[in-house]
Motif scaffolding. Structure first.
Motif, PDB file in Angstrom:
ATOM      1  N   ASP A 108      33.904 -24.262 -35.099  1.00 31.95           N
ATOM      2  CA  ASP A 108      32.653 -24.984 -35.292  1.00 31.95           C
ATOM      3  C   ASP A 108      31.509 -24.024 -35.010  1.00 31.95           C
ATOM      4  OD1 ASP A 108      33.921 -27.382 -35.848  1.00 31.95           O
ATOM      5  OD2 ASP A 108      34.019 -27.951 -33.720  1.00 31.95           O
ATOM      6  N   VAL A 109      30.383 -24.305 -35.618  1.00 35.02           N
ATOM      7  CA  VAL A 109      29.207 -23.491 -35.339  1.00 35.02           C
ATOM      8  C   VAL A 109      28.896 -23.608 -33.841  1.00 35.02           C
ATOM      9  CG1 VAL A 109      27.475 -25.305 -35.795  1.00 35.02           C
ATOM     10  CG2 VAL A 109      26.930 -22.907 -36.300  1.00 35.02           C
ATOM     11  N   VAL A 110      28.431 -22.536 -33.247  1.00 34.48           N
ATOM     12  CA  VAL A 110      28.049 -22.585 -31.830  1.00 34.48           C
ATOM     13  C   VAL A 110      26.600 -23.086 -31.795  1.00 34.48           C
ATOM     14  CG1 VAL A 110      27.862 -21.301 -29.663  1.00 34.48           C
ATOM     15  CG2 VAL A 110      29.589 -20.644 -31.367  1.00 34.48           C
ATOM     16  N   GLU A 111      26.443 -24.292 -31.310  1.00 29.01           N
ATOM     17  CA  GLU A 111      25.131 -24.937 -31.355  1.00 29.01           C
ATOM     18  C   GLU A 111      24.156 -24.251 -30.398  1.00 29.01           C
ATOM     19  OE1 GLU A 111      24.529 -27.104 -33.572  1.00 29.01           O
ATOM     20  OE2 GLU A 111      26.445 -28.081 -34.061  1.00 29.01           O
ATOM     21  N   VAL A 112      22.913 -24.648 -30.534  1.00 26.86           N
ATOM     22  CA  VAL A 112      21.839 -24.118 -29.696  1.00 26.86           C
ATOM     23  C   VAL A 112      22.176 -24.342 -28.218  1.00 26.86           C
ATOM     24  CG1 VAL A 112      19.389 -24.369 -29.119  1.00 26.86           C
ATOM     25  CG2 VAL A 112      20.155 -24.578 -31.501  1.00 26.86           C
ATOM     26  N   ASP A 113      22.083 -23.295 -27.451  1.00 24.97           N
ATOM     27  CA  ASP A 113      22.353 -23.299 -26.011  1.00 24.97           C
ATOM     28  C   ASP A 113      23.816 -23.600 -25.656  1.00 24.97           C
ATOM     29  OD1 ASP A 113      19.736 -22.592 -25.473  1.00 24.97           O
ATOM     30  OD2 ASP A 113      19.071 -24.684 -25.419  1.00 24.97           O
ATOM     31  N   ALA A 114      24.678 -23.529 -26.655  1.00 29.73           N
ATOM     32  CA  ALA A 114      26.108 -23.697 -26.369  1.00 29.73           C
ATOM     33  C   ALA A 114      26.755 -22.310 -26.285  1.00 29.73           C
ATOM     34  CB  ALA A 114      26.763 -24.530 -27.455  1.00 29.73           C
ATOM     35  N   GLU A 115      28.038 -22.271 -25.948  1.00 33.55           N
ATOM     36  CA  GLU A 115      28.724 -20.986 -25.847  1.00 33.55           C
ATOM     37  C   GLU A 115      30.125 -21.063 -26.436  1.00 33.55           C
ATOM     38  OE1 GLU A 115      28.390 -21.022 -21.372  1.00 33.55           O
ATOM     39  OE2 GLU A 115      30.514 -20.484 -21.597  1.00 33.55           O
ATOM     40  N   PHE A 116      30.718 -19.913 -26.618  1.00 33.19           N
ATOM     41  CA  PHE A 116      32.070 -19.830 -27.176  1.00 33.19           C
ATOM     42  C   PHE A 116      32.741 -18.613 -26.558  1.00 33.19           C
ATOM     43  CE2 PHE A 116      35.403 -18.864 -30.234  1.00 33.19           C
ATOM     44  CZ  PHE A 116      35.831 -20.118 -30.660  1.00 33.19           C
ATOM     45  N   ALA A 117      34.003 -18.791 -26.162  1.00 34.12           N
ATOM     46  CA  ALA A 117      34.722 -17.662 -25.559  1.00 34.12           C
ATOM     47  C   ALA A 117      35.564 -16.978 -26.629  1.00 34.12           C
ATOM     48  CB  ALA A 117      35.604 -18.164 -24.422  1.00 34.12           C
ATOM     49  N   TYR A 118      35.258 -15.724 -26.906  1.00 33.76           N
ATOM     50  CA  TYR A 118      36.051 -14.936 -27.854  1.00 33.76           C
ATOM     51  C   TYR A 118      37.020 -14.069 -27.054  1.00 33.76           C
ATOM     52  CZ  TYR A 118      32.828 -16.270 -31.598  1.00 33.76           C
ATOM     53  OH  TYR A 118      32.087 -16.978 -32.518  1.00 33.76           O
ATOM     54  N   ARG A 119      38.254 -14.083 -27.496  1.00 38.89           N
ATOM     55  CA  ARG A 119      39.275 -13.313 -26.799  1.00 38.89           C
ATOM     56  C   ARG A 119      40.339 -12.915 -27.812  1.00 38.89           C
ATOM     57  NH1 ARG A 119      41.996 -12.779 -21.668  1.00 38.89           N
ATOM     58  NH2 ARG A 119      44.228 -12.833 -22.120  1.00 38.89           N
ATOM     59  N   PHE A 120      40.573 -11.630 -27.935  1.00 40.76           N
ATOM     60  CA  PHE A 120      41.594 -11.164 -28.880  1.00 40.76           C
ATOM     61  C   PHE A 120      42.063  -9.774 -28.500  1.00 40.76           C
ATOM     62  CE2 PHE A 120      37.348 -10.407 -30.713  1.00 40.76           C
ATOM     63  CZ  PHE A 120      37.354  -9.040 -30.896  1.00 40.76           C
ATOM     64  N   ARG A 121      43.200  -9.393 -29.069  1.00 36.44           N
ATOM     65  CA  ARG A 121      43.707  -8.047 -28.812  1.00 36.44           C
ATOM     66  C   ARG A 121      43.179  -7.101 -29.897  1.00 36.44           C
ATOM     67  NH1 ARG A 121      47.639  -6.247 -25.603  1.00 36.44           N
ATOM     68  NH2 ARG A 121      48.453  -8.347 -25.278  1.00 36.44           N
ATOM     69  N   ALA A 122      42.653  -5.980 -29.466  1.00 35.14           N
ATOM     70  CA  ALA A 122      42.140  -4.982 -30.410  1.00 35.14           C
ATOM     71  C   ALA A 122      43.291  -4.054 -30.786  1.00 35.14           C
ATOM     72  CB  ALA A 122      40.994  -4.204 -29.775  1.00 35.14           C
ATOM     73  N   SER A 123      44.041  -4.437 -31.809  1.00 31.92           N
ATOM     74  CA  SER A 123      45.250  -3.657 -32.093  1.00 31.92           C
ATOM     75  C   SER A 123      44.994  -2.425 -32.952  1.00 31.92           C
ATOM     76  CB  SER A 123      46.326  -4.543 -32.717  1.00 31.92           C
ATOM     77  OG  SER A 123      45.758  -5.356 -33.705  1.00 31.92           O
ATOM     78  N   ASP A 124      43.904  -2.422 -33.716  1.00 30.54           N
ATOM     79  CA  ASP A 124      43.589  -1.238 -34.514  1.00 30.54           C
ATOM     80  C   ASP A 124      42.508  -0.414 -33.824  1.00 30.54           C
ATOM     81  OD1 ASP A 124      45.260  -1.860 -36.699  1.00 30.54           O
ATOM     82  OD2 ASP A 124      43.744  -3.226 -37.519  1.00 30.54           O
ATOM     83  N   ALA A 125      42.706   0.899 -33.765  1.00 29.00           N
ATOM     84  CA  ALA A 125      41.634   1.776 -33.280  1.00 29.00           C
ATOM     85  C   ALA A 125      40.696   2.037 -34.447  1.00 29.00           C
ATOM     86  CB  ALA A 125      42.222   3.088 -32.782  1.00 29.00           C
ATOM     87  N   GLY A 126      39.425   2.253 -34.159  1.00 22.26           N
ATOM     88  CA  GLY A 126      38.508   2.612 -35.229  1.00 22.26           C
ATOM     89  C   GLY A 126      37.096   2.116 -35.013  1.00 22.26           C
ATOM     90  N   THR A 127      36.302   2.258 -36.072  1.00 19.68           N
ATOM     91  CA  THR A 127      34.886   1.905 -36.045  1.00 19.68           C
ATOM     92  C   THR A 127      34.687   0.561 -36.731  1.00 19.68           C
ATOM     93  OG1 THR A 127      34.306   4.251 -36.108  1.00 19.68           O
ATOM     94  CG2 THR A 127      32.584   2.675 -36.765  1.00 19.68           C
TER      95      THR A 127
END
Ligand code: C2O
Ligand code: CU
Length: 439
Positions: free
Chosen positions: A101-120
């Motif tokens: 869902d869109v993160v509404e005004v003054d709301a928050e969202f926790a992003y968490r993932f594994r960075a499996s590829d190295a790079g830019t």
């Protein structure tokens, strides 16, 4: 000519700001900021940024690590963050209406993932992106190799353009239909921001991570004062590093370059235009490195790539249609549906295609329009098929010129719902997007 017109010939060196290198934060707060886009002493520009600045902070993690960040939205309208180019868990992809869902005004969202590829890589807003990215909601995301290449400096070079008014504000009209039907919102002011902004020495070996963060402009880039090779495209290492000669970055594309500094004065990033070269930015060179021995530039260690099963590949065609001077335009567009894929503008309830997990597909991208398009697939990288029918660069965004046809080959091995769209964000706003599903 007005000095803020695009083709100013004066040096923009003094404009390259000092961004301070902070360690990776645990929070990303999107909020209004003001930025000194114009030279010091001139007005600042009201924009949007992360943690007080645009570009947002450099996020750096090591390959294989868990990336954990709390996103807080304080921009006064809905937002979300997309981690461009990272092959991650679908729920973390940051696409409102498709993966969250869109993160509404003054709301928050926790992003968490594994960075499996190295790079830019980079991160940017994926809600009303044609406006939020144009206003500055983006930043670099670097995944460091466990064994990084031997360089003296690792520098990020963000290339952007802005459409500025005389007063130093961003021009409004982010949904201007004339722009959308042509090349998108092109700026009248362009710059390369180098981070960190430390002087380098002649003889140093540098890694340059170029990222085109512009909403719509394609940047050909010439690098003067350094000699080297392109070692990665869109974050993915090239099997054999390529000559630097013709570097073209569509919006969202990246190039990693490893180069030796040959100039005693500066490395200059030039944008060739019809009216001559435009200096995007420069890195000052001070003194000389007498210790470094000349050596070959070797390939970076590859990320994990599943080899495509070409014999059993699904065969699909995606035709780009619409825009100025097209039949679709003549017939009159409905509600801003200027662009389409296979006659369909915008997202439908059902995906463009449902893939079985692990399935290989060969997709023919047919550009039946008068404009180039940079086609981006979320959650995967794909091979560009070369003129010799061989598999070429492994990228997440491919530039298809007006009238051109390009095949891509992709192994759809990441389950979920993935957006497929033009990264000229004005085109995306006006319908050039679809989605695929991997079961
Ligand atoms: Cu750079 Cu759909 O994203
Ligand atoms: Cu496009």
């Amino acid at each position: 000519m007005n000095r803020r017109e695009f083709l100013i010939t004066t040096s923009v060196a003094a404009l390259v700001p000092r961004i301070t290198l902070a360690s990776t934060p645990t929070e990303l707060v999107a909020q209004p900021v003001s930025a000194q886009l114009l030279p010091d002493g001139e007005p600042t520009t009201p924009m949007l940024g992360f943690n007080g600045s645009t570009p947002g902070p450099v996020l750096r993690v090591r390959q294989g690590e868990i990336f954990d960040i709390r996103f807080l939205n304080q921009i006064g309208e809905g937002s979300a963050v997309h981690w461009h180019g990272l092959r991650i868990d679908n729920a973390m992809d940051g696409v409102p209406g498709l993966t969250q869902d869109v993160v509404e005004v003054d709301a928050e969202f926790a992003y968490r993932f594994r960075a499996s590829d190295a790079g830019t890589f980079w991160y940017h807003s994926h809600n009303r992106s044609w406006e939020q990215v144009a206003k500055g909601l983006y930043g670099p995301l670097i995944v460091e190799e466990l064994t990084p290449p031997d360089v003296d400096h690792d520098l990020i070079v963000l290339i952007d353009d802005w459409r500025m008014t005389e007063a130093g504000t961003l021009a409004d009209g982010f949904e201007n239909m004339h722009d959308q039907a042509h090349q998108g919102r092109l700026g009248n002011y362009a710059r390369a921001l180098v981070e960190p902004s430390t002087p380098v020495r002649r003889g140093d070996r540098v890694r340059l991570r170029l990222i085109n963060v512009a909403t719509d402009r394609i940047f050909p880039v010439e690098i003067e004062g350094a000699d080297g090779k392109i070692v990665a495209n869109d974050g993915m290492p090239l099997v054999s590093p390529q000559e630097l000669s013709s570097l073209i970055l569509a919006p969202a594309q990246r190039a990693d370059i490893i180069a030796d500094i040959t100039s005693p004065d500066q490395i200059a990033f030039m944008f060739p235009t019809q009216d001559g070269p435009y200096l995007l930015g420069e890195i000052p060179v001070e003194d000389a490195n007498t210790e470094r021995q000349p050596s070959e530039i070797s390939a970076l260690l590859p990320n994990e790539v599943t080899q495509p099963d070409l014999d059993n590949a699904a065969s699909l065609t995606l035709t780009m249609e619409g825009g100025a001077m097209s039949r679709r335009m003549m017939q009159g567009m409905m509600g801003g549906d200027i662009w389409a894929f296979n006659g369909q503008s915008g997202l439908t309830d059902t995906p463009f295609h449902l893939f079985e997990r692990g399935q290989t597909a060969r997709i023919r991208l047919v550009n039946d329009t008068r404009f180039p398009h940079g086609i981006h697939l979320h959650g995967h990288h794909f091979f560009e098929v070369g003129a010799d029918d061989g598999l070429g660069a492994f990228r997440d965004t491919t530039l298809v010129d007006a009238g051109e046809t390009r095949d891509i080959v992709c192994v759809f091995d990441n389950p979920g719902k993935w957006l497929l769209h033009c990264h000229m964000l004005g085109h995306q706003a006006a319908g050039m997007k679809t989605w695929v599903e991997v079961a």
